[in-house]
Design a protein around this motif. Sequence first.
Motif, mmCIF file in Angstrom:
data_model
loop_
_atom_site.group_PDB
_atom_site.id
_atom_site.type_symbol
_atom_site.label_atom_id
_atom_site.label_comp_id
_atom_site.label_asym_id
_atom_site.label_seq_id
_atom_site.Cartn_x
_atom_site.Cartn_y
_atom_site.Cartn_z
ATOM 1 N N CYS A 70 0.861 -1.174 0.000
ATOM 2 C CA CYS A 70 0.000 0.000 0.000
ATOM 3 C C CYS A 70 0.903 1.232 0.000
ATOM 4 O O CYS A 70 2.124 1.102 -0.019
ATOM 5 C CB CYS A 70 -0.935 0.011 1.209
ATOM 6 S SG CYS A 70 -0.077 0.129 2.791
ATOM 7 N N LEU A 71 0.315 2.386 -0.003
ATOM 8 C CA LEU A 71 1.077 3.636 0.096
ATOM 9 C C LEU A 71 0.683 4.354 1.380
ATOM 10 O O LEU A 71 -0.442 4.194 1.864
ATOM 11 C CB LEU A 71 0.776 4.553 -1.094
ATOM 12 C CG LEU A 71 1.203 4.068 -2.461
ATOM 13 C CD1 LEU A 71 0.670 5.005 -3.544
ATOM 14 C CD2 LEU A 71 2.711 3.962 -2.551
ATOM 15 N N THR A 72 1.593 5.127 1.893
ATOM 16 C CA THR A 72 1.296 6.004 3.010
ATOM 17 C C THR A 72 1.887 7.368 2.666
ATOM 18 O O THR A 72 2.856 7.445 1.916
ATOM 19 C CB THR A 72 1.874 5.457 4.345
ATOM 20 O OG1 THR A 72 1.483 6.315 5.411
ATOM 21 C CG2 THR A 72 3.369 5.323 4.291
ATOM 22 N N LEU B 1 -2.175 -1.406 -3.040
ATOM 23 C CA LEU B 1 -1.556 -0.805 -4.223
ATOM 24 C C LEU B 1 -1.632 -1.801 -5.373
ATOM 25 O O LEU B 1 -1.175 -2.934 -5.253
ATOM 26 C CB LEU B 1 -0.103 -0.448 -3.915
ATOM 27 C CG LEU B 1 0.706 0.188 -5.026
ATOM 28 C CD1 LEU B 1 0.077 1.508 -5.476
ATOM 29 C CD2 LEU B 1 2.139 0.406 -4.568
ATOM 30 N N CYS B 2 -2.227 -1.375 -6.493
ATOM 31 C CA CYS B 2 -2.408 -2.259 -7.645
ATOM 32 C C CYS B 2 -1.496 -1.903 -8.810
ATOM 33 O O CYS B 2 -0.979 -2.794 -9.478
ATOM 34 C CB CYS B 2 -3.863 -2.218 -8.111
ATOM 35 S SG CYS B 2 -5.028 -2.774 -6.862
ATOM 36 N N LEU B 3 -1.332 -0.624 -9.106
ATOM 37 C CA LEU B 3 -0.516 -0.164 -10.227
ATOM 38 C C LEU B 3 0.400 0.965 -9.786
ATOM 39 O O LEU B 3 -0.009 1.821 -9.009
ATOM 40 C CB LEU B 3 -1.396 0.372 -11.363
ATOM 41 C CG LEU B 3 -2.328 -0.585 -12.070
ATOM 42 C CD1 LEU B 3 -3.254 0.194 -13.005
ATOM 43 C CD2 LEU B 3 -1.542 -1.618 -12.844
ATOM 44 N N LEU C 248 -6.641 -0.036 -4.970
ATOM 45 C CA LEU C 248 -7.917 -0.705 -5.196
ATOM 46 C C LEU C 248 -9.051 0.310 -5.257
ATOM 47 O O LEU C 248 -10.022 0.132 -5.983
ATOM 48 C CB LEU C 248 -8.159 -1.712 -4.069
ATOM 49 C CG LEU C 248 -9.260 -2.715 -4.237
ATOM 50 C CD1 LEU C 248 -9.099 -3.521 -5.518
ATOM 51 C CD2 LEU C 248 -9.316 -3.630 -3.032
ATOM 52 N N SER C 249 -8.916 1.427 -4.556
ATOM 53 C CA SER C 249 -9.977 2.425 -4.471
ATOM 54 C C SER C 249 -9.923 3.526 -5.514
ATOM 55 O O SER C 249 -10.953 3.965 -6.005
ATOM 56 C CB SER C 249 -9.941 3.116 -3.103
ATOM 57 O OG SER C 249 -10.052 2.198 -2.066
ATOM 58 N N ARG C 250 -8.713 4.008 -5.843
ATOM 59 C CA ARG C 250 -8.640 5.214 -6.680
ATOM 60 C C ARG C 250 -7.235 5.433 -7.205
ATOM 61 O O ARG C 250 -6.286 4.791 -6.776
ATOM 62 C CB ARG C 250 -9.097 6.444 -5.898
ATOM 63 C CG ARG C 250 -8.130 6.911 -4.818
ATOM 64 C CD ARG C 250 -8.701 7.998 -3.928
ATOM 65 N NE ARG C 250 -9.573 7.434 -2.904
ATOM 66 C CZ ARG C 250 -10.896 7.298 -2.981
ATOM 67 N NH1 ARG C 250 -11.549 7.703 -4.003
ATOM 68 N NH2 ARG C 250 -11.606 6.767 -2.010
ATOM 69 N N TRP C 251 -7.121 6.418 -8.101
ATOM 70 C CA TRP C 251 -5.830 6.899 -8.604
ATOM 71 C C TRP C 251 -5.267 7.940 -7.648
ATOM 72 O O TRP C 251 -6.015 8.685 -7.025
ATOM 73 C CB TRP C 251 -5.993 7.568 -9.974
ATOM 74 C CG TRP C 251 -6.124 6.617 -11.106
ATOM 75 C CD1 TRP C 251 -7.277 6.236 -11.725
ATOM 76 C CD2 TRP C 251 -5.068 5.933 -11.788
ATOM 77 N NE1 TRP C 251 -6.999 5.358 -12.739
ATOM 78 C CE2 TRP C 251 -5.645 5.161 -12.797
ATOM 79 C CE3 TRP C 251 -3.684 5.910 -11.631
ATOM 80 C CZ2 TRP C 251 -4.895 4.370 -13.655
ATOM 81 C CZ3 TRP C 251 -2.933 5.119 -12.481
ATOM 82 C CH2 TRP C 251 -3.534 4.360 -13.479
#
Length: 113
Positions: free
Chosen positions: A60-62, A83-85, A96-99
């Motif tokens: 994921c990102l923080t 984090l997907c892309l 998964l939720s947004r850009w």
Amino acid sequence: MVTFNSGRADQGAVFDYQLARLIALVDDMKEIRSGASPERLAADPPILERWAMARRPAMCLTGLSAGHPLLPGDGRAIVTSDLCLLADDQTWARTLSRWYRLGRPAESPIGDS
């Protein structure tokens, strides 16, 4: 998490593989929503005995968010969904939720020595 190259149509085998997996998941979810049974959707599924729920970490990102639609405020510390892309130049990320547009990275990201 899959990296991508902005502006290119051909993203490579790993990107295509993950895309196909996600499309298959979404297609199954649509079928379930329409009333289909797993028996109809699953082609020769494996059996999982002595199963239990478990957890594993996901990338994921923080960081400090600005302009988030659900978490208001500028400079608000957040942790994203999975984090997907991630753009190979690290200017864009898709969770998964947004850009997210990515600004400056942290001084020492998790995992750096």
